[in-house]
Motif scaffolding. Sequence first.
Motif, PDB file in Angstrom:
ATOM      1  N   GLY A 117       0.819  -1.207   0.000  1.00 39.50           N
ATOM      2  CA  GLY A 117       0.000   0.000   0.000  1.00 39.50           C
ATOM      3  C   GLY A 117       0.849   1.251   0.000  1.00 39.50           C
ATOM      4  O   GLY A 117       2.050   1.199  -0.291  1.00 39.50           O
ATOM      5  N   TRP A 118       0.199   2.356   0.356  1.00 42.19           N
ATOM      6  CA  TRP A 118       0.850   3.655   0.308  1.00 42.19           C
ATOM      7  C   TRP A 118       1.151   4.157   1.724  1.00 42.19           C
ATOM      8  O   TRP A 118       0.368   3.924   2.654  1.00 42.19           O
ATOM      9  CB  TRP A 118      -0.054   4.670  -0.382  1.00 42.19           C
ATOM     10  CG  TRP A 118      -0.126   4.468  -1.858  1.00 42.19           C
ATOM     11  CD1 TRP A 118       0.598   5.131  -2.804  1.00 42.19           C
ATOM     12  CD2 TRP A 118      -0.953   3.548  -2.581  1.00 42.19           C
ATOM     13  NE1 TRP A 118       0.288   4.674  -4.058  1.00 42.19           N
ATOM     14  CE2 TRP A 118      -0.669   3.710  -3.956  1.00 42.19           C
ATOM     15  CE3 TRP A 118      -1.897   2.591  -2.205  1.00 42.19           C
ATOM     16  CZ2 TRP A 118      -1.290   2.955  -4.941  1.00 42.19           C
ATOM     17  CZ3 TRP A 118      -2.522   1.831  -3.192  1.00 42.19           C
ATOM     18  CH2 TRP A 118      -2.219   2.018  -4.538  1.00 42.19           C
ATOM     19  N   ARG A 146      -7.038   0.844  -0.594  1.00 41.72           N
ATOM     20  CA  ARG A 146      -8.460   1.140  -0.812  1.00 41.72           C
ATOM     21  C   ARG A 146      -9.324   0.690   0.361  1.00 41.72           C
ATOM     22  O   ARG A 146     -10.400   1.241   0.606  1.00 41.72           O
ATOM     23  CB  ARG A 146      -8.890   0.414  -2.092  1.00 41.72           C
ATOM     24  CG  ARG A 146     -10.363   0.430  -2.394  1.00 41.72           C
ATOM     25  CD  ARG A 146     -10.647  -0.354  -3.671  1.00 41.72           C
ATOM     26  NE  ARG A 146     -11.935  -0.983  -3.634  1.00 41.72           N
ATOM     27  CZ  ARG A 146     -12.315  -2.009  -4.401  1.00 41.72           C
ATOM     28  NH1 ARG A 146     -11.465  -2.515  -5.282  1.00 41.72           N
ATOM     29  NH2 ARG A 146     -13.519  -2.537  -4.300  1.00 41.72           N
ATOM     30  N   TYR A 147      -8.837  -0.305   1.107  1.00 38.26           N
ATOM     31  CA  TYR A 147      -9.695  -0.937   2.105  1.00 38.26           C
ATOM     32  C   TYR A 147      -9.492  -0.405   3.520  1.00 38.26           C
ATOM     33  O   TYR A 147     -10.290  -0.695   4.401  1.00 38.26           O
ATOM     34  CB  TYR A 147      -9.457  -2.461   2.072  1.00 38.26           C
ATOM     35  CG  TYR A 147      -9.579  -3.022   0.683  1.00 38.26           C
ATOM     36  CD1 TYR A 147     -10.810  -3.400   0.169  1.00 38.26           C
ATOM     37  CD2 TYR A 147      -8.459  -3.119  -0.152  1.00 38.26           C
ATOM     38  CE1 TYR A 147     -10.928  -3.885  -1.128  1.00 38.26           C
ATOM     39  CE2 TYR A 147      -8.570  -3.603  -1.452  1.00 38.26           C
ATOM     40  CZ  TYR A 147      -9.803  -3.986  -1.936  1.00 38.26           C
ATOM     41  OH  TYR A 147      -9.920  -4.453  -3.216  1.00 38.26           O
ATOM     42  N   ARG A 194      -7.288   9.609  -4.498  1.00 41.58           N
ATOM     43  CA  ARG A 194      -6.830   8.808  -3.359  1.00 41.58           C
ATOM     44  C   ARG A 194      -7.507   9.234  -2.058  1.00 41.58           C
ATOM     45  O   ARG A 194      -7.506   8.491  -1.086  1.00 41.58           O
ATOM     46  CB  ARG A 194      -5.310   8.973  -3.173  1.00 41.58           C
ATOM     47  CG  ARG A 194      -4.504   8.211  -4.177  1.00 41.58           C
ATOM     48  CD  ARG A 194      -3.016   8.254  -3.837  1.00 41.58           C
ATOM     49  NE  ARG A 194      -2.248   7.693  -4.941  1.00 41.58           N
ATOM     50  CZ  ARG A 194      -0.946   7.865  -5.118  1.00 41.58           C
ATOM     51  NH1 ARG A 194      -0.240   8.585  -4.246  1.00 41.58           N
ATOM     52  NH2 ARG A 194      -0.343   7.313  -6.142  1.00 41.58           N
ATOM     53  N   ARG A 195      -8.063  10.450  -2.049  1.00 39.04           N
ATOM     54  CA  ARG A 195      -8.658  10.948  -0.798  1.00 39.04           C
ATOM     55  C   ARG A 195      -9.917  10.155  -0.473  1.00 39.04           C
ATOM     56  O   ARG A 195     -10.698   9.777  -1.344  1.00 39.04           O
ATOM     57  CB  ARG A 195      -8.959  12.434  -0.906  1.00 39.04           C
ATOM     58  CG  ARG A 195      -7.684  13.276  -0.992  1.00 39.04           C
ATOM     59  CD  ARG A 195      -7.962  14.736  -0.719  1.00 39.04           C
ATOM     60  NE  ARG A 195      -9.012  15.265  -1.564  1.00 39.04           N
ATOM     61  CZ  ARG A 195     -10.138  15.806  -1.096  1.00 39.04           C
ATOM     62  NH1 ARG A 195     -10.343  15.920   0.209  1.00 39.04           N
ATOM     63  NH2 ARG A 195     -11.033  16.253  -1.940  1.00 39.04           N
ATOM     64  N   LYS A 229     -13.099   8.694  -2.737  1.00 37.24           N
ATOM     65  CA  LYS A 229     -13.230   7.236  -2.795  1.00 37.24           C
ATOM     66  C   LYS A 229     -14.637   6.821  -2.359  1.00 37.24           C
ATOM     67  O   LYS A 229     -15.286   6.000  -2.999  1.00 37.24           O
ATOM     68  CB  LYS A 229     -12.179   6.577  -1.899  1.00 37.24           C
ATOM     69  CG  LYS A 229     -12.070   5.078  -2.142  1.00 37.24           C
ATOM     70  CD  LYS A 229     -11.205   4.410  -1.106  1.00 37.24           C
ATOM     71  CE  LYS A 229     -11.966   4.322   0.195  1.00 37.24           C
ATOM     72  NZ  LYS A 229     -11.207   3.659   1.261  1.00 37.24           N
TER      73      LYS A 229
END
Lengths: 608, 608
Positions: free
Chosen positions: A23-24, A42-43, A130-131, A135
């Motif tokens: 992830g990031w 994302r999760y 990405r925020r 999302k």
Amino acid sequence: MYRTHTCGELRITDIDKEVSLAGWVQAVRKFGSITFLDLRDRYGITQLLFGEDLNKVLDNDPPGREFVLQVTGRVSERSNKNAQISTGDIEIAVSSFKILNRSAVPPFSIQDDTDGGDDLRMKYRFLDLRRNTLKKNLELRYAVNRSARNYLHEHHFMDIETPFLIRSTPEGARDFVVPSRMNPGQFYALPQSPQTFKQLLMVSGYDRYYQVVKCFRDEDLRADRQPEFTQIDCEMAFVEQEDILVMFEGLIRQIFKEVKGITYSGEVERMTWEDAMWTYGNDKPDIRFGMKLCNLRFPSHTFTGKPSITSLIEGANFPVFDTAETVIAIAVPGCSEYTRKQTDELTEWVKRPQIGMKGLVFIKCNADGTYKSSAEKFYSEERLKSIAESAGAIAGDLVLILAGAEEKTRKAMSELRLEMGRRLALRKEDEFRLLWVLDFPLFEYAEDDNRWVARHHPFTSPKPSDIDTMIGNDPVITNPAEYLKHPYANIKANAYDMVLNGNEIGGGSIRIYQRELQEKMFEALGMDKAEQQHKFGFLLGAFEYGAPPHGGIAFGFDRLCAILGGSESIRDFIAFPKNNSGRDVMIDAPSTIDEKQFTELQIRLNLK
Amino acid sequence: MYRTHTCGELRITDIDKEVSLAGWVQAVRKFGSITFLDLRDRYGITQLLFGEDLNKVLDNDPPGREFVLQVTGRVSERSNKNAQISTGDIEIAVSSFKILNRSAVPPFSIQDDTDGGDDLRMKYRFLDLRRNTLKKNLELRYAVNRSARNYLHEHHFMDIETPFLIRSTPEGARDFVVPSRMNPGQFYALPQSPQTFKQLLMVSGYDRYYQVVKCFRDEDLRADRQPEFTQIDCEMAFVEQEDILVMFEGLIRQIFKEVKGITYSGEVERMTWEDAMWTYGNDKPDIRFGMKLCNLRFPSHTFTGKPSITSLIEGANFPVFDTAETVIAIAVPGCSEYTRKQTDELTEWVKRPQIGMKGLVFIKCNADGTYKSSAEKFYSEERLKSIAESAGAIAGDLVLILAGAEEKTRKAMSELRLEMGRRLALRKEDEFRLLWVLDFPLFEYAEDDNRWVARHHPFTSPKPSDIDTMIGNDPVITNPAEYLKHPYANIKANAYDMVLNGNEIGGGSIRIYQRELQEKMFEALGMDKAEQQHKFGFLLGAFEYGAPPHGGIAFGFDRLCAILGGSESIRDFIAFPKNNSGRDVMIDAPSTIDEKQFTELQIRLNLK
């Protein structure tokens, strides 16, 4: 496989598992010889713990925000739990990690309350997406899409794709066109809607059709309009208006339930177009609050069967009212104690160019039973009381009155009502009120061409009781001054709009399916037989081979999502929107094309 | 409500119910004073019985084929049951009826075996779509759509819409372009695929994306190509090739199961591109049957590590073989007794311009163990036997041999193999064999420009083991004659095609996600830094902010449906297809546009 789990997945029951995540980097917190790092995907977010050994490696090449990491480690219980996030009970004691990709410092922070301005965020849309806020919007959009498809599938609708490269038949809005290389000098158009194709599908016997489909309109973009937009487009055969209303109330109820967890109980209200205009000044009224319009004066012919109460304002020699075509009042609850400054500010508000009124008259219905008004030189307290009461005001309310030309005044009062509703917090984001607006006029009068135009579109059927009027009369308007007396002026359409919280979210109609009636409609719109045949010959032809009665509806998918998401802006619910000049500033489109493309297409520029 | 039931719904258990139906007249059968009428809708056919009273009404205004009727009556048991249709046990004793719409006599019959030619059926597509054949195709298409969406949803993919009005970056095929009125002199392009947008979504963290989406290519249309076509487009982040293969085998297995009721058991075969070309002469081999290629001669450099068996044909002074770059044989089972007429016909078949070979050599492997050949003047029976055996022939087989330039000969042999498979009924419509073709070359050599072109597209990653080769070498080809010795010639792509029964149904790759590698790729394709920035600056920019490893696949939805439906023609699986000139002959598009449209768009024609 880069990971065994996502960053939103691990729980206290996973303790001691050996896992890999990717992830990031959301945040890095260094505490002496150890480092905590929040890894995001994302999760969710999972906390990583880098112990002393790895800490040294980290120090040599510190991963910054938005770096992409892959880590392996053991799930451990956190000493300092975070109840805010789903993985807050655990952390990963990292045993090894790899930087999969690096990141420059983002031009704005990837957080709910970002520091990025609109333009910057549009340019770097891939970062803005990405925020969490965006999302959640796209997730909601997908949930609505899925819910709608499931409902329609359960009700035997079939998704049938209609073409995107079609014929230009500019009737309402402007078409986007596409030069055809293989047919030089000819153009395709992008569809403004799949209207005629879905009607042909009804003729073909596919009695329940739907599509979640992109549509295109080359119009000057107001805020909250996009040149490409998405519709949930539906059509049914062998139905009357009532069948459609019931079916699609059901669709919206299911979406409310599945997407918002809201059981929309109770009937969906229904209102005629005339009542909506009379009561709210607007064909898509927000019925979450009252503040209904009191029509003190209105021009004859505008509404049928509505009582005149002009006497309330007549005979006072108040030129503002006496010279106005229309005078409308609303009672704003609990605002009788507005200061001079506040009423002045409201007056300025209605005088802004967007509203365009000359002024605002008010009556304060004081708590002590007295009345004060900006028109008290002209009206006795008794008369002020009558006017206020007719507007439904009680003690403590503030009556606002606008006077002027019908259309402008009604529109202004509608805007003022919505503004006061907003200021008084009567338009609650979490309250949803549905409404069907019915019985629209079939035609509008086009003064410039002295002819009729279709209010909805040329395929909308008149009410069954109006068909004879339409067939039996010549649509030509011989006396433009008295166009309202033409029989066509009173023909009502078999059309319906679904309104949610003051927004039109869907609209449709029962369609014409008889060739004779369709020809009459085209004739009314000023098309001669040759033009009819040229533009819509295929549809008229289809009506010769057993067209069934049919009708449908299209929902504005972008707007529906925005409203369900509690937002005013559809742009936040579209992954890659365009700006108000129709530009995608991220990819810098539209752009110039190569000389070779012009040559192949056999067109050239002809710039003014 | 026009009906209580559909025409496919009523059963023996509904006897004595009072019902209403609506639909189309399929057939009328008059017997003296009573009439039977078959009423058809999307769901089936129901027999109507008009008794003596109504018969007189019918006689006054007899409903013809394709008239639209609404009838009311009582469900009765049929004396003469029809087991062929689901409603065959009952009929409706009609008590009242109404003609909802009339129909002219259709230009062709609405039956499975229609008498309409292709052109007529395209013009009246809305009537052709009434036929059961096309209805079943569209129902299958919807079932595939639904099944794919369900599978992807269950696996956490999100449907995210990407824009249709994008930027023209003509790399592979030609773009359709759309003049922008608001940005005069500039054009949008319609997407050939959502490629860069789905990659940006991966950068944005939406790690599983899908869309069932229209794509556009302005290419000259061969049979079975459409200017607009639909893809099931998917992308995943944090994956390697193996993850993608497993995920999308699963998708196709689910579609097989849900749509065709077929459990696709067993592994999906995998084959390298090189092996596919070597063994089948084709990168999308139909593996339902053998008839594998026997490479008697092939040029050096074409295949690596394959054995040479040129000795089998050398030294016989047979000019056809001796002067050919490539000589390939196949063994056609059980055809040794082909007559002279039949072998002549096969020779003519390979000499057609579409195949373009000069001739065909054959060896008959007779049942008695003898060999006959058109080249027996040059080869002894012993040598013929060796050649035949190397091609895998046994007694009773016919060996076919083609000789010529490598590319043409291999392609021709692939076609011949497929043709023989067809003639021998080895390509069974109800047998489905999946295959992954892997390890494609990353680059092809473009002789005209003496540079590399991307075989798949410029975003495809090389195999991890080839990255250093790509980064570490200059893509410039200094010696065109020896381009095969350039290190880039051997770089393999991290790409994969899914092949079903000899058709590529899907293809994709692991993508480049590092700016440096992407720049190197663009450089190899002859783009300098300025052009890279101009065309793909947004993507290179995105790779600076933490792009994850990712990859994806796109399935050709139209073709997938056609194959599942057992058809060669995608057109029969598209509701409103275009013909080979890109025209919709039903609506007559493309067409001319108005002068006003030219003026607004600031373009004009420049016809040759």
